[in-house]
Each structure stands twice: as C-alpha cells, then as structure tokens.
Write an enzyme that holds these catalytic residues in place. Structure first.
Site, PDB file in Angstrom:
ATOM      1  N   THR B 158      43.737  35.759  33.347  1.00 56.66           N
ATOM      2  CA  THR B 158      42.719  35.028  32.561  1.00 56.66           C
ATOM      3  C   THR B 158      42.371  35.904  31.352  1.00 56.66           C
ATOM      4  O   THR B 158      43.057  35.851  30.351  1.00 56.66           O
ATOM      5  CB  THR B 158      41.460  34.691  33.396  1.00 56.66           C
ATOM      6  OG1 THR B 158      40.975  35.867  34.007  1.00 56.66           O
ATOM      7  CG2 THR B 158      41.780  33.651  34.442  1.00 56.66           C
ATOM      8  N   THR B 195      37.075  36.183  38.770  1.00 53.82           N
ATOM      9  CA  THR B 195      37.963  36.559  39.847  1.00 53.82           C
ATOM     10  C   THR B 195      38.884  37.745  39.731  1.00 53.82           C
ATOM     11  O   THR B 195      39.611  37.907  38.765  1.00 53.82           O
ATOM     12  CB  THR B 195      38.924  35.405  40.194  1.00 53.82           C
ATOM     13  OG1 THR B 195      38.230  34.211  40.111  1.00 53.82           O
ATOM     14  CG2 THR B 195      39.481  35.605  41.559  1.00 53.82           C
ATOM     15  N   SER B 413      30.532  30.758  21.843  1.00 52.38           N
ATOM     16  CA  SER B 413      30.197  30.483  20.434  1.00 52.38           C
ATOM     17  C   SER B 413      31.441  30.517  19.556  1.00 52.38           C
ATOM     18  O   SER B 413      32.524  30.850  20.001  1.00 52.38           O
ATOM     19  CB  SER B 413      29.157  31.470  19.940  1.00 52.38           C
ATOM     20  OG  SER B 413      29.605  32.797  20.139  1.00 52.38           O
TER      21      SER B 413
END
Lengths: 413, 413
Positions: B158, B195, B413
C-alpha cells in the site's frame, strides 16, 4: 521560544485580583534566556497551607523530590520557580542545587527551609547554578507585592506561546474567597525543555489535608485528562496554597474536604483546574486544533479513560485531524488497540455532532462534504459510543502538525 | 503511494527460489489503485499445514476473523490477498464479502472454503466489492506458477516504498528445505490505508501445531518488537504455510516444535521473521533513520520490553532523532514514564556506542561535537543500562519526521 501566539489561545485574559496573604515578584536571573524574566518568587503569610501533586515519572527532577519531602509539613512560606533549566537528571549536583536555593530563599523570606517550595522547568541534564539566585531572591523578597499574576505566569513560560491564568471568587460560609491559578506547559514535556507547572493560590482557610484531598480529586478530570504527546515530564508539579486570610472577614476554617460548606469553593476550584489544563492543550506544541474526545457506553469510567487516551495519543488520529480529515477508521483502530472491552459491531463515532459510523460500519447517512466542512473548525469534538455500559470519560488533546516535528526536531539545529 | 524509495531500503534484493508445492499469480483487479497489481493468489498443494498470528485489536477486520476461524483445521490450499481495501469495520457486508471471496477462490482452486485464507489491506470502513474477484481468481488459478515472489510482494503493497522479501535454505534431517517470506507495512497502520501483512512459505513437512508453536515463539522478538507509531492495525496478519513437499526428497516429518532436528530450521525461520520485520521498520512512513533500542539491566525481559517500547513510541525521542539531536533527557523522560522499576541514579545511556549519561547525570566525558557527528548516521542505536537486574530486550523503530505528518495528514487533501 515561539514568536507567534497559538491560534487557540483564549480571546480574553481575565483581570487577576490580589489574594490576601500572597505577594509576588519576578526577575531576570539569566539562567538560560536573555531579555526575559525567568524567576518567580511568591511569598505567603505565616499559616499558609500547602498541597501538591507531582509527576508519576520514575525519574523525577530534584525539585519534585524536594517538594514531595517538604509537603509532609503542610505549611508553606515561599515558592521559587525558575524557567530555562529543569534541574532534572542532574544527580547529586541537582540535590545540592535545590538545597542551596531553599537556603537562599529561606534567608531572604525569613522562614524555615522546610517551608520553601521549588519548581524548575527547562532543559534536562544541565546542572542548575543556584548561586544565580543569590542576591536575586533577596531583592525579590523586598520588592514582592500583592500582585501581578500575569507577570508571574510569564516568568515561568518555556515554549508556551501565551501566559495561562484563571481566577474565581466564591462564597465560603458568608465570606467571599478568591482563587487564582497559573500554569505553564506546551507539551507534557517540551523541546529539550520540560514540564507542566501549575500553581493555585487562595485566601480560603483550608487545612493542608483537606486541600490535598481537593487537589487530588480535582486533577483527575482536569490535568490528568489532558495529553499533548503522551510524554510525561520528569518535572510536572501542581501546588495549591491556601493563606487562610479570608478567615479575618468571616470565612469558616475548613478541616475536611467533605465539609458541605466547601461546595461552591470545590466547584470553582475544579473549574480553575479545568480552565488551566484546557489552556495547556490550547498551547500544545504546533497545535492548530483543540480536540475533545468523549467516550461513552464503556464498561467503567477507567475503561472509558483508557480508550479516550488511546485515541488522544494516536499519531494517526492526530495527524488526520491536522489534515482536517474525519478519518474514523483511525478512531476504530485506536479503540481496538486500547485493550479495553469493545464490540466492533456496537461502535458509533461522531465528529462535531455528525455521526460518521454506526453499529460497526459507516453511517448510511454519511455525507463526506458535510463532514469535511465540519473538520475545518478550530475545535473538534470526537464522540465514541461503545454501547456496552455506563462508563463515560472525556479528555483533551490537540492535533499533531508538522510544526510539532519542527519544534521538537529542529530545536538544536 | 509514495514515489521515492525509502533511503533505508536494503541495498540488495535476494533471488527468490521456488518452493515446491506453492504456485503464485497476481492481477490488476482495480479495487482501488489503477495501473498496478492488487490481488495475489497463492495456491498450495494438498496437505499443506498452516499457522497464523493476528492483530490483538479488539476491532479486527473481517478477513482476520475469517482466518482465525479457519485456522482450527490446520490445512490450507490457497491464500487470497488484496490491497486497496482492508475490509475492516464494514459490518455484515464485510463478513459477506469474505465468504463470497472464499467461495470464488475455492471454486477456482478446487478445494473446500475452509482451506482458503484471506487478507485485505487498504482503506478502513469502505465496503469491499467481492464480485471484483469473480473471473479474476479463476484466471489466476490457471496461470499460477511456482513463482515470482517479488511480484507477489509488490501486489500486496500500500504505502510501502519497496517490496519486502527474504529467503533461506537449510538442512532438515539430511534434506534441503527452503523458506520464503514476504511482508508489507509502512506503519502499523498507514494513511487511511492499513495493515502489516506477512506470509511465509516452506516445503518443510511440519505439522500445523508445530508450525503454530514456531510462529508464535518467532514473532515475539521480531514482528512484536517493531513499532512505527504505536498504532496497532485492525488487520495485522502473519500466516505460515508448510507444503511438506521436501518429504519427497527425504526431509523428516516434524510433529513437535521441540524436535531437535528443527534446530537449523528454527534459526533460519526466525532470521526471516527478523529480516522482514526490520524491513517494515526501514520502510516506516517518512522514516530517515532506523532506530534500535536496547534496554539492559532491567528487572525482567518484560520490563525491558516495556521501557524499550516507551522510548520507541515517544514522539519527543523520535523527533529528536529526526533532528539528529542526541537528546538523552527525552530518553530519561521515556524511561521514567514507562512505569517500570528504574532508578534515576543508576541510569546510563549511549547513542551509537558513545555514552552520554552515566549514574543519573551527564557523562563527565560528554563531547557534544562527537555525539552530534554520530547522530548523522542513518542507523541509530540507543542503549539504556538500568543497572537493576538481568532483563534485556531490543526493539526497532524509526524516526518521526515532517514527512510522516505529511503522509498521514495530507492524505485526503
């Protein structure tokens, strides 16, 4: 240290009345800072009761050890506070330094060394040269006056961006009594600097044991419910002084904390503790948001406190708030890691009154735009409903910004 | 998510051999990311033993609950991992999603659903659309091959900046057996993403109970001794698969973890866990320094662990290291707040072998310039000697930089 005042600073600073039996003076002793006051001397009249609570650190500073030992007498005549040097982790030198400071102060005030209370805040591990107090404390004892509490609050600042004071006047019996408080602290421990310090003064005639009981009960939901970074200082000190001068105009002498006549006083006393501890959170290093975390429906209040603190100390929750992101997944994470009873499928979470998660999943009515707008506010209230019991607690913290890292990482460079 | 590789990434990536009995395949299922693989299917031969350890979070993800339940059977035929969505805090939908994924995978592989293991990593609270696996898993089952472990490690990333793999080949009896491992994780929980996941594969014939015992013992000083930010994920999953294929060329079948023939295997197995967990610390979000904290002379190992973790999770210690500041006062603070036995006046502290504090005060030989130079290294070893007993422990972490705040605060953002 910082030149710009926190955007979360209170808009109004109260007029601080005098407290009969207390005189204050400040000076520039040049302990570390230049061109600013760094020593506070508070002189109390004979018969002043004292109470105190301190850091639970296993490595407390020399002044904390000094105060703990002297607290047994229950009487105070003077308080000496310096900023710029915490006199923490300074070994034998540190103990010698507190003893010398007390000796100089006792001579200047004309009392026993055991009636002198000390607090130091600033760099850890640097020997504190107590000879710098020689002369200075004598002059301060002569010039001490009933009071500029704001000047006193300024003299004890380190990385604080504003001085923190609070006051209240309430009835005790039929007499008016006044409570003044001040605090400093911008991290539980600040950059290389250290310490949360707070001092409360009142003219109410309250015996030491009763004052100690009030203080111990009062901090539980105020100072002990505030966290900036989860880092407990070696020097945290909160002292309360009760001169008893209000007895002269009819205030009853109080010997037990459970005395029903104390009701209004206790309320005001606790409000001052709450006010000052909130100001500490408002001056959290680099803070741009004041964050209130309420946990309801826990098995017990202690369980609610542990979960609220797990949320308040989570770097991922705090950075999300800095980014104005209603990241409730991170709140779930922080609830889950607290180790306290929780049932994912009963969990509800709201940000500033908008429910974002319900019964263990995203709230069906969740509206990203609405929540994003709410997250722009300078004050963020996170409410977690566990749905297990009646335990409830509330803690205050602030967001974690790049400025926090800059203040604490760039300090020496 | 990040485009630049951590400066702490290992210089060399090992050649990953195949593991007999394991076939791998990856695909782009478009779960959240575009133009990258996000699904891994690992197919194991019949008779493969499985063991697992999981997050201690009270709010675990749906796949964690699935794996915990299926682990009782001790047998595995397939592992399905997706990145981009953690399927955590997704309520009933989440449970339905894991069941559907397992059904699709079991059909594709030709086995029972109870032999399917699942792990998901990514955003929390977003429903995972399991229909995306339909078709994909069938194609992967056909194309699965003995193995590109690096491609597999990439598919489960990720916010990781590099894929994490490790391998070892050792003797079991007179036969050679191989252990391959992979991991992902850049925070215990990463920005909105989540995770730590790790998967170990071996051809050694080890029974499920023995494998479980090895795994449980092995994580204690490896994965459980690593912290990035103290924030425990809802989805942490570490699974080990032993196909037993090495029995064909003479490896003895092992039924007990205490079997003396396992000695070399256990050593290699633990080294792989240590290697992968260190890679997780090296890829800590925003990390610029790998920090090893050793606590010696504690009352017990558990006490040393608690103190080491208090130091490793202190934002003030971590920001000081980011600022290349040997701020041992903050280490004292973190020792003091841990709540474990400590005696300030016996405490010694060193940074990269240079003693800075001794017997509760600054080391007399302290040389600021020398220490400042040492703090510029990319790897910082902090050693704390408590002088109380024989308890010793070691944990790994990284520094806390503005990039951590940026990654976790600027995400939406």
């Amino acid at each position: 240290m910082s030149s710009s005042v926190s955007p979360l600073a209170p808009k109004n600073v109260p007029e601080m009345p005098v407290i009969a039996g207390v005189r204050l003076a400040t000076a520039e002793a040049g302990i570390r800072y230049k061109n600013r006051t760094d020593v506070l001397l508070a002189i109390m009249d004979k018969g002043t009761a004292v109470a105190g609570v301190f850091t639970r650190s296993k490595c407390p500073s020399a002044p904390v050890e000094w105060c703990r030992a002297k607290l047994k007498g229950g009487k105070a005549r003077a308080l000496v506070v310096n900023s710029g040097n915490a006199n923490a982790f300074t070994g034998k030198t540190g103990r010698a330094s507190t003893a010398m400071t007390a000796r100089i102060a006792a001579k200047a005030v004309g009392c026993s060394e055991s009636e002198i209370f000390l607090a130091s805040t600033g760099v850890i591990g640097e020997p504190l040269d107590a000879t710098k107090f020689d002369g200075v404390l004598g002059r301060l004892a002569v010039s001490a006056e009933p009071g500029d509490y704001l000047a006193a609050a300024k003299a004890i600042m380190t990385t604080d961006t504003f001085p923190k004071v609070a006051t209240a006047t309430v009835k005790l019996g039929k007499a008016k009594v006044t409570i003044n408080g001040m605090a400093k602290g911008a991290g539980m421990i600040a950059p290389d600097m250290a310490t949360m310090l707070s001092f409360i003064f009142t003219d109410a005639p309250i015996a030491p044991a009763a004052l100690q009981a009030l203080l111990k009960a009062g901090v539980e939901d105020t100072f002990n419910a505030v966290t900036i970074d989860g880092d407990t200082s070696t020097s945290d000190t909160l002292l309360a002084f009760a001169t008893g001068a209000a007895a002269e105009h009819g205030a009853p002498k109080i010997s037990r904390a459970s005395d029903p006549r104390l009701k209004a006083f206790v309320k005001a006393f606790n409000q001052i503790l709450a006010n000052l501890s909130e100001q500490v959170a408002r001056d959290g290093e680099g803070a741009r948001k004041l964050v209130e975390i309420t946990v309801e429906g826990a098995k017990t209040k202690a369980s609610a406190r542990k979960i609220a603190m797990s949320i308040a100390n989570s770097p991922l929750v705090k950075t999300a708030i800095a980014g104005e992101d209603a990241n409730w997944g991170r709140v779930v994470m922080a609830v889950g890691k607290a180790g306290e009873p929780a049932d994912r499928d009963k969990l509800s979470i709201s940000f500033n009154g908008i429910r974002v998660a319900k019964s263990g999943a995203r709230d069906p009515s969740y509206d990203e735009a609405q929540v994003s707008e709410a997250m722009k506010a300078p004050e963020i209230a996170i409410k977690v409903q566990l749905g297990l019991g009646k335990g409830r607690d509330r803690v205050l913290t602030c967001d974690l910004t790049k400025e926090y890292v800059a203040i604490n990482g760039d300090y020496r460079s």
